[in-house]
Design a protein around this motif. Structure first.
Motif, short mmCIF file in Angstrom:
data_model
loop_
_atom_site.label_atom_id
_atom_site.label_comp_id
_atom_site.label_asym_id
_atom_site.label_seq_id
_atom_site.Cartn_x
_atom_site.Cartn_y
_atom_site.Cartn_z
N PHE A 198 0.83 -1.25 0.00
CA PHE A 198 -0.02 0.02 -0.09
C PHE A 198 0.96 1.44 -0.10
CE2 PHE A 198 -4.20 1.80 0.53
CZ PHE A 198 -3.96 3.07 1.29
N THR A 199 0.80 2.12 -0.94
CA THR A 199 1.49 3.34 -1.10
C THR A 199 0.37 4.56 -0.79
OG1 THR A 199 2.94 2.19 -2.81
CG2 THR A 199 3.04 4.77 -2.42
N LEU A 200 0.78 5.30 0.26
CA LEU A 200 -0.24 6.55 0.49
C LEU A 200 0.78 7.71 0.13
CD1 LEU A 200 -2.82 8.02 1.26
CD2 LEU A 200 -2.05 7.80 3.58
N ILE A 201 0.17 8.41 -1.14
CA ILE A 201 0.87 9.77 -1.49
C ILE A 201 0.10 10.93 -1.19
CG2 ILE A 201 1.93 10.97 -3.35
CD1 ILE A 201 1.27 8.00 -4.93
N THR A 202 0.31 11.90 -0.26
CA THR A 202 -0.36 13.09 0.14
C THR A 202 0.24 14.43 -0.44
OG1 THR A 202 -1.74 13.73 1.62
CG2 THR A 202 0.57 13.34 2.43
N GLN A 203 -0.62 15.30 -0.79
CA GLN A 203 -0.04 16.57 -0.96
C GLN A 203 -0.45 17.36 0.18
OE1 GLN A 203 -1.92 17.90 -5.27
NE2 GLN A 203 -3.22 16.17 -4.60
N ASN A 204 -1.27 16.79 0.94
CA ASN A 204 -1.35 17.50 2.56
C ASN A 204 -0.45 17.82 3.35
OD1 ASN A 204 -3.89 17.56 1.42
ND2 ASN A 204 -4.91 15.82 2.50
N VAL A 205 -0.34 18.81 4.06
CA VAL A 205 0.72 18.90 5.04
C VAL A 205 0.29 19.00 6.34
CG1 VAL A 205 1.86 20.56 3.30
CG2 VAL A 205 0.42 21.69 4.86
N ASP A 206 -0.93 18.56 6.62
CA ASP A 206 -1.37 18.60 8.02
C ASP A 206 -1.16 17.39 8.65
OD1 ASP A 206 -4.87 17.78 6.23
OD2 ASP A 206 -3.08 16.42 7.11
N GLY A 207 -0.39 16.30 8.28
CA GLY A 207 -0.23 15.39 9.06
C GLY A 207 -1.16 14.40 9.69
N LEU A 208 -2.48 14.46 9.20
CA LEU A 208 -3.65 13.83 9.77
C LEU A 208 -3.49 12.21 9.18
CD1 LEU A 208 -6.61 16.44 9.40
CD2 LEU A 208 -5.45 15.58 11.46
N HIS A 209 -2.95 11.90 8.16
CA HIS A 209 -2.82 10.56 7.91
C HIS A 209 -1.89 9.97 8.60
CE1 HIS A 209 -4.90 10.60 3.81
NE2 HIS A 209 -4.12 11.55 3.39
N PRO B 296 10.43 17.27 -2.71
CA PRO B 296 11.54 16.45 -2.20
C PRO B 296 11.64 15.24 -3.21
CG PRO B 296 9.47 16.35 -0.88
CD PRO B 296 9.08 17.50 -1.73
N TYR B 297 12.74 15.15 -3.86
CA TYR B 297 13.28 14.34 -5.02
C TYR B 297 12.61 12.86 -4.76
CZ TYR B 297 15.79 11.80 -8.53
OH TYR B 297 16.06 10.91 -9.32
N GLU B 298 13.23 12.31 -3.57
CA GLU B 298 12.95 10.96 -3.20
C GLU B 298 11.32 10.84 -2.99
OE1 GLU B 298 15.77 9.38 -2.39
OE2 GLU B 298 14.65 7.25 -1.92
N ALA B 299 10.79 11.70 -2.72
CA ALA B 299 9.21 11.47 -2.12
C ALA B 299 8.67 11.21 -3.73
CB ALA B 299 8.50 12.76 -1.52
N LEU B 300 9.02 12.18 -4.60
CA LEU B 300 8.39 12.30 -6.01
C LEU B 300 8.63 11.07 -6.71
CD1 LEU B 300 6.51 13.61 -7.78
CD2 LEU B 300 8.66 15.11 -8.62
N GLU B 301 9.95 10.50 -6.58
CA GLU B 301 10.67 9.21 -7.30
C GLU B 301 9.72 8.22 -6.93
OE1 GLU B 301 12.28 10.71 -10.06
OE2 GLU B 301 13.14 8.76 -9.67
N ALA C 209 6.56 8.12 -5.44
CA ALA C 209 5.46 8.07 -5.86
C ALA C 209 5.13 7.80 -7.14
CB ALA C 209 5.01 9.53 -5.55
N VAL C 210 6.14 8.19 -8.15
CA VAL C 210 6.12 7.81 -9.49
C VAL C 210 6.33 6.12 -9.74
CG1 VAL C 210 7.10 8.10 -11.72
CG2 VAL C 210 6.86 9.95 -10.48
N ALA C 211 7.19 5.83 -8.93
CA ALA C 211 7.37 4.40 -9.21
C ALA C 211 6.26 3.70 -8.72
CB ALA C 211 8.61 4.08 -8.06
#
Ligand code: OAD
Length: 248
Positions: A98-109, A168-173, A175-177
């Motif tokens: 399971f991969t959860l990718i969020t645009q939110n900055v609220d930390g609720l996940h 952040p490069y790592e995060a985007l990589e 997410a794309v993977a």
């Protein structure tokens, strides 16, 4: 809200080995966190967020930008994860990957209990040095606004991605993977307008994943996904997870 859900979607969820999810501000709306574009309230009504969330705005008026984020941090700290966040935690426990990718900055996940979170736009509860980018957990209590980095004396700032800054490069990589290997890709509570996040569902479609959107409103993605579930995340997600994985 579309109930019952299409059988094919339920079967796909049951048999999925990798589910990827992209969330936006809409999943936190039912926690009372205003979406990025909703009118700012009170003191901040006179400001356009896009005018505040930039390095230029911070250089021009660091005190104003720091205080805006302090106000948003307080809002978020009072918010609680909602059934939509919690349904994603339940779903994560039902599939091998399971991969959860969020645009939110609220930390609720994170507060809801999700494990594999990719924060594309950072996290408002974290602070870093504007000069050297180092995360800072504590700093001397002074009257300085913004406070200063204990290591180099530079100004401190929230650890969020501002307009004009790269993700952040790592995060985007990562997410794309995930779009290349997932069986099912969800786009939940996002207007699917802001790049590069908005390209992720398209990449998943191109890779042959089954795609699902959950949003009360149509978005540019709606006509491209396999299943467009119209409704709020807080009601559609729990119903969908319960339909696919009925409580024993
Ligand atoms: P937006 O405010 O652009 O879109 C929120 C989406 O959530 C809209 O499509 C709403 O229809 C939908 N929505 C509202 N209530 C909902 C609910 N209860 N359940 C499900 N969906 C609901 O927020 P984002 O798409 O997240 O970037 O914006 C993406 C980025 O734009 C933000 O991360 C921010 C901003 O620029 C940065 O800060 C870098």
């Amino acid at each position: 809200m579309n109930l019952p859900f299409p059988n094919q979607l339920i079967e796909a969820l049951k048999n999925a080995t990798h589910i990827a999810v992209l969330t936006g501000a809409g999943i936190s709306a039912e926690s009372g966190v205003p979406t990025f574009r909703e009118a700012q309230t009170g003191l901040w009504a006179q400001y356009d967020p896009q005018e505040l969330a930039t390095p230029q705005a911070f250089r021009r008026n660091p005190k104003l930008v720091w205080e805006w984020y302090a106000w948003r941090r307080e809002l978020v700290a009072k918010a609680e994860p909602n059934p939509g966040h919690l349904a994603l935690v339940a779903l994560e426990s039902k599939v091998p990957q399971f991969t959860l990718i969020t645009q939110n900055v609220d930390g609720l996940h994170e507060r809801a209990g999700s494990q594999a979170i990719i924060e594309l736009h950072g996290n408002i509860m974290r602070t870093k040095c504007f000069e050297n980018g180092r995360l800072v957990n504590s700093w001397p209590a002074t009257n300085d606004v913004p406070p200063h980095c204990p290591h180099c004396g530079g100004m401190l700032r929230p650890d969020v991605v501002w307009f004009g800054e790269s993700l952040p490069y790592e995060a985007l990589e990562t997410a794309v993977a995930s779009t290349q290997t997932c069986d099912i890709f969800f786009s939940i509570g996002t207007s699917a307008l802001v790049q590069p996040a908005a390209s992720l569902p398209i990449k998943a479609i191109q890779a042959g994943a089954i795609t699902v959107e959950i949003n009360p409103q149509p978005t540019p993605l709606t006509t491209h996904v396999d299943y467009a579930l119209t409704g709020s995340a807080g009601s559609v997600l729990p119903a969908l997870v319960a339909a696919a994985f009925p409580p024993a």
